[in-house]
Design a protein around this motif. Structure first.
Motif, PDB file in Angstrom:
ATOM      1  N   VAL A   5       0.838  -1.191   0.000  1.00 26.41           N
ATOM      2  CA  VAL A   5       0.000   0.000   0.000  1.00 26.41           C
ATOM      3  C   VAL A   5       0.872   1.240   0.000  1.00 26.41           C
ATOM      4  O   VAL A   5       1.647   1.457   0.943  1.00 26.41           O
ATOM      5  N   GLU A   6       0.745   2.019  -1.067  1.00 27.23           N
ATOM      6  CA  GLU A   6       1.500   3.260  -1.168  1.00 27.23           C
ATOM      7  C   GLU A   6       0.687   4.416  -0.622  1.00 27.23           C
ATOM      8  O   GLU A   6      -0.561   4.396  -0.669  1.00 27.23           O
ATOM      9  N   SER A   7       1.367   5.418  -0.140  1.00 26.87           N
ATOM     10  CA  SER A   7       0.713   6.637   0.312  1.00 26.87           C
ATOM     11  C   SER A   7       1.709   7.785   0.219  1.00 26.87           C
ATOM     12  O   SER A   7       2.907   7.564   0.029  1.00 26.87           O
ATOM     13  N   GLY A   8       1.183   8.992   0.336  1.00 29.03           N
ATOM     14  CA  GLY A   8       2.056  10.162   0.363  1.00 29.03           C
ATOM     15  C   GLY A   8       2.067  10.991  -0.903  1.00 29.03           C
ATOM     16  O   GLY A   8       2.713  12.043  -0.946  1.00 29.03           O
ATOM     17  N   GLY A   9       1.390  10.518  -1.934  1.00 26.46           N
ATOM     18  CA  GLY A   9       1.361  11.290  -3.163  1.00 26.46           C
ATOM     19  C   GLY A   9       0.517  12.543  -3.014  1.00 26.46           C
ATOM     20  O   GLY A   9      -0.163  12.748  -2.006  1.00 26.46           O
ATOM     21  N   GLY A  10       0.576  13.388  -4.026  1.00 26.49           N
ATOM     22  CA  GLY A  10      -0.206  14.611  -3.997  1.00 26.49           C
ATOM     23  C   GLY A  10       0.293  15.622  -4.989  1.00 26.49           C
ATOM     24  O   GLY A  10       1.076  15.304  -5.891  1.00 26.49           O
ATOM     25  N   GLY A 106       2.003  -2.496  -5.707  1.00 28.74           N
ATOM     26  CA  GLY A 106       0.978  -1.705  -5.065  1.00 28.74           C
ATOM     27  C   GLY A 106       0.049  -1.094  -6.096  1.00 28.74           C
ATOM     28  O   GLY A 106       0.232  -1.262  -7.305  1.00 28.74           O
ATOM     29  N   GLN A 107      -0.931  -0.362  -5.615  1.00 22.54           N
ATOM     30  CA  GLN A 107      -1.942   0.205  -6.507  1.00 22.54           C
ATOM     31  C   GLN A 107      -1.493   1.524  -7.125  1.00 22.54           C
ATOM     32  O   GLN A 107      -2.111   2.006  -8.072  1.00 22.54           O
ATOM     33  N   GLY A 108      -0.433   2.093  -6.602  1.00 24.44           N
ATOM     34  CA  GLY A 108       0.088   3.337  -7.127  1.00 24.44           C
ATOM     35  C   GLY A 108      -0.440   4.562  -6.398  1.00 24.44           C
ATOM     36  O   GLY A 108      -1.527   4.546  -5.824  1.00 24.44           O
ATOM     37  N   THR A 109       0.361   5.602  -6.432  1.00 24.31           N
ATOM     38  CA  THR A 109      -0.036   6.876  -5.851  1.00 24.31           C
ATOM     39  C   THR A 109       0.384   7.996  -6.803  1.00 24.31           C
ATOM     40  O   THR A 109       1.494   7.975  -7.334  1.00 24.31           O
ATOM     41  N   GLN A 110      -0.505   8.924  -7.027  1.00 19.66           N
ATOM     42  CA  GLN A 110      -0.272   9.984  -8.000  1.00 19.66           C
ATOM     43  C   GLN A 110       0.584  11.091  -7.407  1.00 19.66           C
ATOM     44  O   GLN A 110       0.304  11.587  -6.304  1.00 19.66           O
ATOM     45  N   VAL A 111       1.599  11.471  -8.151  1.00 18.84           N
ATOM     46  CA  VAL A 111       2.415  12.637  -7.810  1.00 18.84           C
ATOM     47  C   VAL A 111       2.300  13.623  -8.967  1.00 18.84           C
ATOM     48  O   VAL A 111       2.595  13.272 -10.117  1.00 18.84           O
ATOM     49  N   THR A 112       1.872  14.826  -8.656  1.00 16.82           N
ATOM     50  CA  THR A 112       1.741  15.869  -9.666  1.00 16.82           C
ATOM     51  C   THR A 112       2.574  17.070  -9.245  1.00 16.82           C
ATOM     52  O   THR A 112       2.393  17.591  -8.142  1.00 16.82           O
ATOM     53  N   VAL A 113       3.480  17.458 -10.127  1.00 19.20           N
ATOM     54  CA  VAL A 113       4.353  18.588  -9.851  1.00 19.20           C
ATOM     55  C   VAL A 113       3.942  19.742 -10.756  1.00 19.20           C
ATOM     56  O   VAL A 113       3.990  19.614 -11.988  1.00 19.20           O
ATOM     57  N   SER A 114       3.548  20.819 -10.148  1.00 21.10           N
ATOM     58  CA  SER A 114       3.122  21.981 -10.933  1.00 21.10           C
ATOM     59  C   SER A 114       4.294  22.934 -11.127  1.00 21.10           C
ATOM     60  O   SER A 114       5.091  23.148 -10.222  1.00 21.10           O
ATOM     61  N   SER A 115       4.370  23.467 -12.338  1.00 18.54           N
ATOM     62  CA  SER A 115       5.494  24.369 -12.639  1.00 18.54           C
ATOM     63  C   SER A 115       5.094  25.824 -12.453  1.00 18.54           C
ATOM     64  O   SER A 115       3.954  26.143 -12.205  1.00 18.54           O
TER      65      SER A 115
END
Length: 115
Positions: A5-10, A106-115
């Protein structure tokens, strides 16, 4: 069967930091290796980094000096510390664990980096 289980993305601004966690339902001490991968839209999944049973760490050239991997054996958790994030780091990040001849994801966690 092993659950990861992954967590911490955002969502984070470029230059910022995030720490991803991957918690396993099985002792990670017995894993051959634990790794982090990522997949950006329209691209193939790629290796970000891996930590072996013996504690050896390898990370991809694209993230060397910015990302690091660590683990807490007592918590059966592997971490991906990401710093100086760039827009090109935007992806779904997956954890993989290898026990014997079997890989678990794991199911994956999304990481989005805004410029």
């Amino acid at each position: 069967q092993v659950q990861l289980v992954e967590s911490g993305g955002g969502l984070v601004q470029a230059g910022g930091s995030l720490r991803l966690s991957c918690t396993a339902s099985r002792s990670i001490v017995t894993a051959n290796a634990m790794g982090w991968y990522r997949q950006a839209p329209g691209k193939q999944r790629e290796l970000v980094g891996v930590i072996t049973r013996g504690g050896g760490i390898n990370v991809a050239d694209a993230v060397t000096g910015r990302f690091t991997i660590s683990r807490d054996n007592d918590k059966n958790t592997v971490y991906l510390q990401m710093s100086r994030l760039k827009s090109e780091d935007t992806a779904v990040y997956y954890c993989k664990g290898s026990w014997g001849l079997t890989d678990y994801w794991g199911q994956g966690t999304q990481v989005t980096v805004s410029s």
